[in-house]
Write a protein that holds these residues in place. Structure first.
Motif, PDB file in Angstrom:
ATOM      1  N   LYS A  25      44.500  38.895  47.155  1.00 33.65           N
ATOM      2  CA  LYS A  25      43.745  39.577  45.920  1.00 33.65           C
ATOM      3  C   LYS A  25      43.038  38.256  45.211  1.00 33.65           C
ATOM      4  O   LYS A  25      43.102  38.460  43.835  1.00 33.65           O
ATOM      5  CB  LYS A  25      44.500  40.346  45.136  1.00 33.65           C
ATOM      6  CG  LYS A  25      45.096  41.553  45.697  1.00 33.65           C
ATOM      7  CD  LYS A  25      45.916  42.442  44.957  1.00 33.65           C
ATOM      8  CE  LYS A  25      46.667  43.588  45.364  1.00 33.65           C
ATOM      9  NZ  LYS A  25      47.355  44.321  44.519  1.00 33.65           N
ATOM     10  N   HIS A  27      40.658  37.155  43.095  1.00 38.11           N
ATOM     11  CA  HIS A  27      39.581  37.791  42.160  1.00 38.11           C
ATOM     12  C   HIS A  27      39.100  36.990  40.671  1.00 38.11           C
ATOM     13  O   HIS A  27      39.835  36.064  40.360  1.00 38.11           O
ATOM     14  CB  HIS A  27      40.033  39.076  41.866  1.00 38.11           C
ATOM     15  CG  HIS A  27      41.329  39.167  40.916  1.00 38.11           C
ATOM     16  ND1 HIS A  27      42.563  38.983  41.234  1.00 38.11           N
ATOM     17  CD2 HIS A  27      41.515  39.341  39.601  1.00 38.11           C
ATOM     18  CE1 HIS A  27      43.512  38.725  40.297  1.00 38.11           C
ATOM     19  NE2 HIS A  27      42.613  39.181  39.354  1.00 38.11           N
ATOM     20  N   CYS A  29      38.258  37.728  36.510  1.00 36.48           N
ATOM     21  CA  CYS A  29      38.727  38.637  35.715  1.00 36.48           C
ATOM     22  C   CYS A  29      38.248  38.273  34.024  1.00 36.48           C
ATOM     23  O   CYS A  29      38.134  36.844  33.859  1.00 36.48           O
ATOM     24  CB  CYS A  29      40.214  38.748  35.427  1.00 36.48           C
ATOM     25  SG  CYS A  29      40.496  40.260  34.190  1.00 36.48           S
ATOM     26  N   CYS A  31      38.771  39.789  31.126  1.00 36.73           N
ATOM     27  CA  CYS A  31      39.694  40.608  29.978  1.00 36.73           C
ATOM     28  C   CYS A  31      40.021  39.599  29.008  1.00 36.73           C
ATOM     29  O   CYS A  31      39.888  38.318  29.242  1.00 36.73           O
ATOM     30  CB  CYS A  31      40.882  41.132  30.720  1.00 36.73           C
ATOM     31  SG  CYS A  31      42.344  40.281  31.040  1.00 36.73           S
ATOM     32  N   THR A  42      35.803  33.672  31.948  1.00 39.25           N
ATOM     33  CA  THR A  42      36.259  34.410  33.179  1.00 39.25           C
ATOM     34  C   THR A  42      37.285  33.465  33.664  1.00 39.25           C
ATOM     35  O   THR A  42      37.096  32.332  33.866  1.00 39.25           O
ATOM     36  CB  THR A  42      35.084  34.703  33.997  1.00 39.25           C
ATOM     37  OG1 THR A  42      34.297  35.661  33.760  1.00 39.25           O
ATOM     38  CG2 THR A  42      35.737  35.165  35.486  1.00 39.25           C
ATOM     39  N   TYR A 111      36.682  40.554  44.050  1.00 45.17           N
ATOM     40  CA  TYR A 111      36.242  41.489  43.118  1.00 45.17           C
ATOM     41  C   TYR A 111      36.280  40.794  41.930  1.00 45.17           C
ATOM     42  O   TYR A 111      36.831  39.730  41.688  1.00 45.17           O
ATOM     43  CB  TYR A 111      36.806  42.833  43.282  1.00 45.17           C
ATOM     44  CG  TYR A 111      38.597  42.734  42.959  1.00 45.17           C
ATOM     45  CD1 TYR A 111      38.908  42.918  41.762  1.00 45.17           C
ATOM     46  CD2 TYR A 111      39.278  42.373  44.164  1.00 45.17           C
ATOM     47  CE1 TYR A 111      40.182  42.518  41.633  1.00 45.17           C
ATOM     48  CE2 TYR A 111      40.899  42.288  43.712  1.00 45.17           C
ATOM     49  CZ  TYR A 111      41.153  42.509  42.567  1.00 45.17           C
ATOM     50  OH  TYR A 111      42.525  42.468  42.225  1.00 45.17           O
ATOM     51  N   HIS A 112      35.554  41.362  40.704  1.00 52.20           N
ATOM     52  CA  HIS A 112      35.651  41.011  39.550  1.00 52.20           C
ATOM     53  C   HIS A 112      36.427  42.030  38.551  1.00 52.20           C
ATOM     54  O   HIS A 112      35.887  43.241  38.524  1.00 52.20           O
ATOM     55  CB  HIS A 112      34.330  40.637  39.040  1.00 52.20           C
ATOM     56  CG  HIS A 112      34.381  40.102  37.537  1.00 52.20           C
ATOM     57  ND1 HIS A 112      34.338  38.830  37.422  1.00 52.20           N
ATOM     58  CD2 HIS A 112      34.079  40.643  36.449  1.00 52.20           C
ATOM     59  CE1 HIS A 112      34.393  38.527  36.070  1.00 52.20           C
ATOM     60  NE2 HIS A 112      34.238  39.490  35.539  1.00 52.20           N
ATOM     61  N   SER A 113      37.348  41.730  37.780  1.00 51.81           N
ATOM     62  CA  SER A 113      38.060  42.620  37.050  1.00 51.81           C
ATOM     63  C   SER A 113      37.516  42.947  35.601  1.00 51.81           C
ATOM     64  O   SER A 113      36.912  41.751  35.033  1.00 51.81           O
ATOM     65  CB  SER A 113      39.501  42.560  36.791  1.00 51.81           C
ATOM     66  OG  SER A 113      40.100  42.608  38.084  1.00 51.81           O
ATOM     67  N   PHE A 114      37.439  43.727  34.919  1.00 52.05           N
ATOM     68  CA  PHE A 114      36.839  43.947  33.200  1.00 52.05           C
ATOM     69  C   PHE A 114      35.731  43.191  33.317  1.00 52.05           C
ATOM     70  O   PHE A 114      35.218  42.523  32.284  1.00 52.05           O
ATOM     71  CB  PHE A 114      38.062  43.124  32.499  1.00 52.05           C
ATOM     72  CG  PHE A 114      39.309  43.896  32.475  1.00 52.05           C
ATOM     73  CD1 PHE A 114      39.489  44.972  31.553  1.00 52.05           C
ATOM     74  CD2 PHE A 114      40.371  43.694  33.291  1.00 52.05           C
ATOM     75  CE1 PHE A 114      40.617  45.462  31.498  1.00 52.05           C
ATOM     76  CE2 PHE A 114      41.496  44.234  33.075  1.00 52.05           C
ATOM     77  CZ  PHE A 114      41.714  45.245  32.477  1.00 52.05           C
ATOM     78  N   GLU A 115      34.469  43.768  34.204  1.00 48.20           N
ATOM     79  CA  GLU A 115      33.348  43.419  34.134  1.00 48.20           C
ATOM     80  C   GLU A 115      32.718  43.716  32.709  1.00 48.20           C
ATOM     81  O   GLU A 115      31.895  42.877  32.169  1.00 48.20           O
ATOM     82  CB  GLU A 115      32.607  44.169  35.299  1.00 48.20           C
ATOM     83  CG  GLU A 115      31.052  43.843  34.978  1.00 48.20           C
ATOM     84  CD  GLU A 115      30.545  42.626  35.483  1.00 48.20           C
ATOM     85  OE1 GLU A 115      29.696  41.865  35.519  1.00 48.20           O
ATOM     86  OE2 GLU A 115      31.460  41.928  36.512  1.00 48.20           O
TER      87      GLU A 115
END
Length: 131
Positions: A25, A27, A29, A31, A42, A111-115
């Motif tokens: 995973k 990635h 983020c 957040c 990020t 993927y990118h979390s909390f775009e």
């Protein structure tokens, strides 16, 4: 995907680790926890099962601060470098910048979390080509 060993550590070298792959995973983020933990807009992460992490530096395991009901942020007790997050699952998410070879293709974010928390001026590309 391979069972190779990825090594890395903190700025001063007191916290060192060896993570036995495959890397899971990868990635980015944005957040607020990640932003405040790293001081960056990020963070780039990769996960490993806790049983596949060996803490090899003179400091042993990193210090932690409980950041949520399921995770603790990890950092070097000597230099303060952010190491990652140690989850209760048990999963260890390591910051990609702490690896000896952060450019390793295995760490390409999927993927990118909390775009929605990403600053509008920052562009983040993932392996899927999404921003």
């Amino acid at each position: 995907m391979s069972d190779r060993i990825y090594s890395g550590g903190c700025l001063c070298g007191a916290v060192r680790f060896e993570a036995t792959g495959p890397a899971e995973k990868p990635h980015t983020c944005s957040c607020r926890f990640c932003q405040q933990h790293t001081g960056a807009p990020t963070a780039a992460w990769v996960e490993f099962p806790a049983g596949r992490i060996a803490w090899t530096g003179t400091a042993g395991r990193p210090s932690t601060w409980r950041s949520s009901d399921y995770s603790s942020r990890a950092f070097c007790p000597a230099c303060g470098s952010s190491i990652g997050a140690i989850d209760d699952e048990p999963v260890v998410a390591l910051l990609i910048g702490g690896f000896d070879d952060p450019a390793d293709p295995a760490f390409t974010p999927e993927y990118h979390s909390f775009e929605d928390c990403r600053p509008g001026w920052l562009r983040v590309e993932t392996a899927s080509g999404e921003e």
